[in-house]
Write a protein that holds these residues in place. Structure first.
Motif, short mmCIF file in Angstrom:
data_model
loop_
_atom_site.label_atom_id
_atom_site.label_comp_id
_atom_site.label_asym_id
_atom_site.label_seq_id
_atom_site.Cartn_x
_atom_site.Cartn_y
_atom_site.Cartn_z
N ARG A 1 28.73 34.63 34.08
CA ARG A 1 29.44 35.56 34.79
C ARG A 1 29.82 36.77 34.37
O ARG A 1 30.65 36.77 33.87
CB ARG A 1 30.35 33.84 35.66
N GLN B 1 32.39 38.75 37.90
CA GLN B 1 32.57 38.55 39.21
C GLN B 1 32.97 39.95 40.01
O GLN B 1 32.03 39.79 40.86
CB GLN B 1 34.19 38.39 38.79
N GLU C 1 28.60 40.45 40.74
CA GLU C 1 28.50 38.99 41.64
C GLU C 1 28.98 39.28 43.16
O GLU C 1 28.47 39.37 44.08
CB GLU C 1 28.98 37.91 41.65
N ASP C 2 30.29 40.23 43.55
CA ASP C 2 30.84 40.29 44.67
C ASP C 2 29.87 40.99 45.10
O ASP C 2 29.90 40.87 46.45
CB ASP C 2 31.94 40.72 44.24
N TRP D 1 33.33 34.06 51.78
CA TRP D 1 33.29 32.80 51.37
C TRP D 1 31.91 31.98 51.28
O TRP D 1 31.70 30.92 50.47
CB TRP D 1 34.56 32.24 51.43
N PHE E 1 29.62 33.93 48.94
CA PHE E 1 29.51 33.06 47.63
C PHE E 1 29.52 31.95 47.10
O PHE E 1 29.42 31.19 46.10
CB PHE E 1 31.02 33.66 47.44
N MET E 2 29.81 30.24 48.18
CA MET E 2 29.54 30.09 47.82
C MET E 2 28.33 29.28 47.62
O MET E 2 27.41 28.55 46.93
CB MET E 2 30.41 28.61 48.98
N ASP F 1 26.65 31.51 44.38
CA ASP F 1 27.58 30.17 43.20
C ASP F 1 26.42 29.24 43.29
O ASP F 1 26.30 28.31 41.14
CB ASP F 1 28.85 30.00 43.52
N ASP F 2 26.46 28.15 44.14
CA ASP F 2 25.62 27.40 43.40
C ASP F 2 23.92 27.54 43.08
O ASP F 2 23.43 26.80 41.59
CB ASP F 2 25.06 26.10 45.15
N LEU G 1 23.53 30.40 41.49
CA LEU G 1 23.79 30.58 39.94
C LEU G 1 23.80 29.73 38.75
O LEU G 1 23.75 29.27 37.81
CB LEU G 1 24.67 32.45 39.62
N SER G 2 24.99 28.53 39.61
CA SER G 2 25.15 27.48 38.88
C SER G 2 23.86 26.61 38.55
O SER G 2 23.62 25.99 36.64
CB SER G 2 26.62 26.41 39.27
#
Length: 201
Positions: free
Chosen positions: A145, A147, A150-151, A166, A169-170, A173-174, A176-177
């Motif tokens: 990861r 940051q 990703e930003d 936000w 981002f969420m 994040d889901d 990429l996770s």
């Protein structure tokens, strides 16, 4: 170098399944007698990029990007390691410009060849969404990861969707996770293929 090991890297069945590289890229690697581990790496990153663009397009259908460019970039980003083989097992950036020049010499259009040169940087103000996606696939395939990277993509997602940062981002994040969940299998696949058949390493 025997081409058998290279063909194995290009075609071996895996769990979870990894897509084959595009035919033109596979032919290029065979013509250059690329190290099998390079072929395995490109295949892992390309498959990750396929999953990434599908997920991003599904969540953000208004985000403009060229899927074909992203997938070609992911499939060829490290092609310069055919020349700088030591960078398959250690640090180094000489492969970036070398890969760009190699692709141009093989008749690849500059817009497609650029990913070989640009995949390790995402700070230029004019960086494209396609470049960001290739760079991201080259990180998340092994669950890394970054940051800042990703930003920058989150900013594009917000522009396309009108979401608050936000929220974007969420969602990212889901995505990429989920992709990172198969990183160990991809790393094991890459490690099964030798850097040099002659040296057996």
């Amino acid at each position: 170098m025997s081409l058998i090991a290279l063909r194995n890297a290009l075609t071996e069945s895996t769990v979870p399944p990894l897509r084959p590289l595009p035919e033109d890229v596979a032919r290029l690697l065979l013509d250059m007698e690329a190290p099998p581990r390079l072929a395995a790496h490109l295949r892992a990153v390309h498959d990750t990029a396929c999953l990434l663009v599908d997920a991003i397009a599904g969540a953000y259908p208004l985000l403009p990007f060229d899927t074909t460019q992203v997938l070609f970039g992911a499939a060829t980003h490290d092609v310069g390691k055919v020349i700088h083989v030591g960078e398959l097992s250690g640090p180094g950036s000489a492969h970036e410009q070398a890969g760009y020049e190699l692709l141009l010499a093989r008749g690849v259009d500059e817009r497609a060849a650029r990913f070989a040169r640009n995949h390790a940087t995402w700070t230029p103000p004019d960086i494209s969404t396609e470049d960001l996606l290739v760079s991201l696939a080259d990180k998340i395939w092994k669950a890394k990861r970054v940051q800042d990277l990703e930003d920058r993509l989150v900013g594009r997602l917000c522009q396309a969707s009108g979401e608050d940062p936000w929220q974007a981002f969420m969602t990212l994040d889901d995505i990429l996770s989920d992709l990172a969940g198969d990183a160990d299998a991809r790393l094991a696949f890459q490690a099964r293929h030798p850097i040099s058949v002659a040296a057996g390493t």
